[in-house]
Design a protein around this motif. Structure first.
Motif, PDB file in Angstrom:
ATOM      1  N   ARG A 163      37.163  37.652  39.159  1.00  9.81           N
ATOM      2  CA  ARG A 163      36.378  39.113  39.273  1.00  9.81           C
ATOM      3  C   ARG A 163      35.414  39.472  38.423  1.00  9.81           C
ATOM      4  O   ARG A 163      35.846  39.540  37.229  1.00  9.81           O
ATOM      5  CB  ARG A 163      37.884  39.865  39.733  1.00  9.81           C
ATOM      6  N   ILE A 202      34.148  42.851  37.164  1.00  4.50           N
ATOM      7  CA  ILE A 202      34.287  44.262  37.631  1.00  4.50           C
ATOM      8  C   ILE A 202      33.883  45.188  36.522  1.00  4.50           C
ATOM      9  O   ILE A 202      33.731  44.628  35.358  1.00  4.50           O
ATOM     10  CB  ILE A 202      35.719  44.585  37.994  1.00  4.50           C
ATOM     11  N   GLY A 256      32.516  44.150  41.847  1.00 10.53           N
ATOM     12  CA  GLY A 256      33.295  45.268  42.366  1.00 10.53           C
ATOM     13  C   GLY A 256      33.542  46.041  41.505  1.00 10.53           C
ATOM     14  O   GLY A 256      33.348  45.996  40.114  1.00 10.53           O
ATOM     15  N   PRO A 316      31.254  46.999  46.390  1.00  9.21           N
ATOM     16  CA  PRO A 316      32.754  47.393  46.713  1.00  9.21           C
ATOM     17  C   PRO A 316      33.261  47.843  45.781  1.00  9.21           C
ATOM     18  O   PRO A 316      33.154  47.699  44.759  1.00  9.21           O
ATOM     19  CB  PRO A 316      33.241  46.081  47.221  1.00  9.21           C
ATOM     20  N   ARG A 317      34.237  49.147  45.942  1.00  8.95           N
ATOM     21  CA  ARG A 317      34.971  49.552  44.848  1.00  8.95           C
ATOM     22  C   ARG A 317      36.505  50.077  45.533  1.00  8.95           C
ATOM     23  O   ARG A 317      36.787  50.409  46.713  1.00  8.95           O
ATOM     24  CB  ARG A 317      34.209  50.775  44.318  1.00  8.95           C
ATOM     25  N   LEU A 333      35.740  44.976  51.029  1.00  5.28           N
ATOM     26  CA  LEU A 333      34.222  44.103  50.650  1.00  5.28           C
ATOM     27  C   LEU A 333      33.311  44.628  51.852  1.00  5.28           C
ATOM     28  O   LEU A 333      32.158  44.382  51.177  1.00  5.28           O
ATOM     29  CB  LEU A 333      34.832  42.616  51.118  1.00  5.28           C
ATOM     30  N   ARG A 339      32.620  47.620  52.575  1.00  4.52           N
ATOM     31  CA  ARG A 339      32.444  48.989  51.845  1.00  4.52           C
ATOM     32  C   ARG A 339      32.516  50.109  53.031  1.00  4.52           C
ATOM     33  O   ARG A 339      32.213  51.156  53.082  1.00  4.52           O
ATOM     34  CB  ARG A 339      30.826  48.946  51.416  1.00  4.52           C
ATOM     35  N   GLN A 346      38.038  52.546  50.570  1.00  5.97           N
ATOM     36  CA  GLN A 346      37.877  52.398  49.085  1.00  5.97           C
ATOM     37  C   GLN A 346      39.493  52.523  49.236  1.00  5.97           C
ATOM     38  O   GLN A 346      40.167  53.738  49.707  1.00  5.97           O
ATOM     39  CB  GLN A 346      37.457  53.367  48.224  1.00  5.97           C
ATOM     40  N   LEU A 382      39.392  43.583  45.613  1.00  2.00           N
ATOM     41  CA  LEU A 382      37.962  43.396  44.999  1.00  2.00           C
ATOM     42  C   LEU A 382      37.436  42.017  45.176  1.00  2.00           C
ATOM     43  O   LEU A 382      38.062  41.102  45.410  1.00  2.00           O
ATOM     44  CB  LEU A 382      37.762  43.897  43.521  1.00  2.00           C
ATOM     45  N   ARG A 412      30.427  37.786  47.603  1.00  2.00           N
ATOM     46  CA  ARG A 412      29.017  38.439  47.941  1.00  2.00           C
ATOM     47  C   ARG A 412      27.917  37.753  48.492  1.00  2.00           C
ATOM     48  O   ARG A 412      28.123  36.731  48.237  1.00  2.00           O
ATOM     49  CB  ARG A 412      28.582  38.952  46.248  1.00  2.00           C
TER      50      ARG A 412
END
Ligand code: GDP
Length: 417
Positions: free
Chosen positions: A9, A11, A99, A127-128, A253, A255, A258, A282, A288
């Motif tokens: 990840r 981030i 993320g 994405p978050r 993912l 979006r 959240q 995430l 991605r």
């Protein structure tokens, strides 16, 4: 040991200044087993690091990227500055992370600068997940912050936790833990152990109705995201836990939503579930879209690179930190592998660059700041050797050149005005 890309990840934590980004970061590193590193940002050194070279590199921890492990995830935590003056810096980080964790203060809620960083993250399609921090503060209000995210930011928050209590210890019902709405468990955190010790119990009767109501709201979002889950609900059947998690993950993912968690980073309450949520919700580099660039010899030609170690190497220089021992070039590897003692192409400068050393900065003593021989697709590393590349430049395989879109600082600054 090769990194499993699906467990990686990359981030960043994005937040309004003072929301608690630094405290959340330090708490995450502490809980991942890196206590000796915490506080380094203030003191510049620790008693165990007498070697000046070591100190110099250590300081880069909070100014570039630090790697830590949590459960079976490898996390590269990129530093994202919290001050509005550094908006271009935030933008540069958003380019290379996959993320983000957005931190809000439970007291101050969504502030003007939160809107700026949220929209930047939208622009880069990041994405978050959301962490509502400072739940132990006087005037903390989980619901009010949650309800602001839609209208103020155009977000679609889905609470997967409910706070147990709100506010400081002297109030009648102080903040002391969270109810996990997916597993319907109450998690209480022992302040004596700074959040390391978590007591997991059944949801007490007096909180059950409220928690069920919140769980229903969460499940409504799950039904919107997953036809299978909606079909089970229509038949009055229980939706399995795995289906809930994977629907929420897909929603994050894409979006569309959240997921929202809460806690007090200062006291370590709620930070462990946040760390687990980073892994669960995430994206990994594989989730991605592949990166696109142009062929430097024929700019009309678009090239695509996937996060596959077998593809030709390409990466982006996203930060350069001066160092006496050789400038530190921070590179996000998008495809292929970057190898020590190799040469790469920098198409932006039309130069070849030497890769003399590759470093990864680890949070824990056990696998401390390590020099590595290769770094694979999806990962991030610090490289010593290049001389010509500047921030935003591509580095790539000499035989298979590609030029990725650069980081446009000027445009950013103008658009923020
Ligand atoms: P940043 O500017 O976003 O990096 O915020 P900091 O992490 O520096 O925190 C700003 C201030 O808020 C500091 O005084 C922290 O001690 C305090 N703070 C951070 N998290 C919490 C929390 O969960 N509870 C309380 N009461 N204070 C917090």
């Amino acid at each position: 040991m090769a990194t499993d890309i699906s467990k990686l990840r990359n981030i960043g934590i994005i937040a309004h200044i003072d929301a608690g980004k630094t405290t959340v970061t330090e708490r995450m590193l502490y809980l991942s087993g890196a206590k000796h590193r915490v506080g380094r940002v203030d003191h510049g050194t620790t008693d165990t690091d007498d070697d000046p070279e070591e100190q110099e590199r250590g300081i880069t921890i909070f100014s570039a990227c630090v790697k830590y492990r949590w459960k079976d995830f490898d996390i590269n935590l990129l530093d994202t500055p919290g001050h509005v003056d550094f908006t271009a810096e935030v933008e540069r980080c958003l380019r290379v992370l996959d993320g983000a964790v957005t931190v809000f203060s439970a007291r101050e809620g969504v502030e003007a600068q939160s809107e700026t960083v949220w929209r930047q993250a939208d622009r880069y399609e990041v994405p978050r997940i959301v962490f509502i921090n400072k739940m132990d503060r006087e005037g903390a209000n989980f619901e009010s912050v949650l309800n602001d995210i839609g209208p103020r930011l155009g977000g679609n928050p889905v609470a997967i936790e409910l706070p147990v209590g709100q506010g400081p210890p002297h109030v009648s019902d102080p903040f002391r833990g969270v109810i996990d709405l997916i597993d319907m468990k109450m998690l209480e955190f022992d302040p004596e152990t700074e959040g390391k010790q978590v007591n997991e119990t059944e949801v007490p009767d007096e909180l059950r109705d409220d928690a069920m109501l919140w769980r229903e709201q969460m499940l409504d979002a799950v039904y919107d995201l997953s036809e299978d889950a909606a079909a089970l609900a229509l038949e009055d059947k229980e939706v399995p836990r795995e289906m809930i998690v994977s629907a929420l993950r897909a929603g994050v993912l894409d979006r569309k939503i959240q997921v929202v968690l809460c806690g007090s980073a200062l006291h370590g309450i709620g930070v462990q579930p946040l760390m687990t949520a980073v892994g669960n919700f995430l994206p990994s580099p594989l989730d991605r879209p592949p990166v696109e660039g142009v062929d430097p010899k024929d700019r009309e030609k678009t090239l695509v690179r996937r996060p596959d170690p077998k593809e030709p190497f390409c990466g982006l220089v996203f930060k350069i930190l001066p160092a006496k021992t050789g400038d530190n070039y921070w590179i996000r590897v998008y495809s292929g592998q970057l190898k020590q003692n190799s040469r790469v192409q920098c198409p932006n400068r039309d130069k070849k660059e030497n890769i003399a050393q590759i470093w990864q900065i680890h949070a824990t003593k056990k696998d401390r700041d390590g020099q590595v021989e290769t770094v694979g697709a999806g990962d991030i590393a610090c490289v010593i050797g290049p001389r010509f590349a500047i921030t935003g430049d591509t580095v790539c395989d000499t035989q298979n050149a590609i030029e990725l879109p650069s980081i446009k600082f000027a445009e950013t600054v103008i658009s923020m005005a």
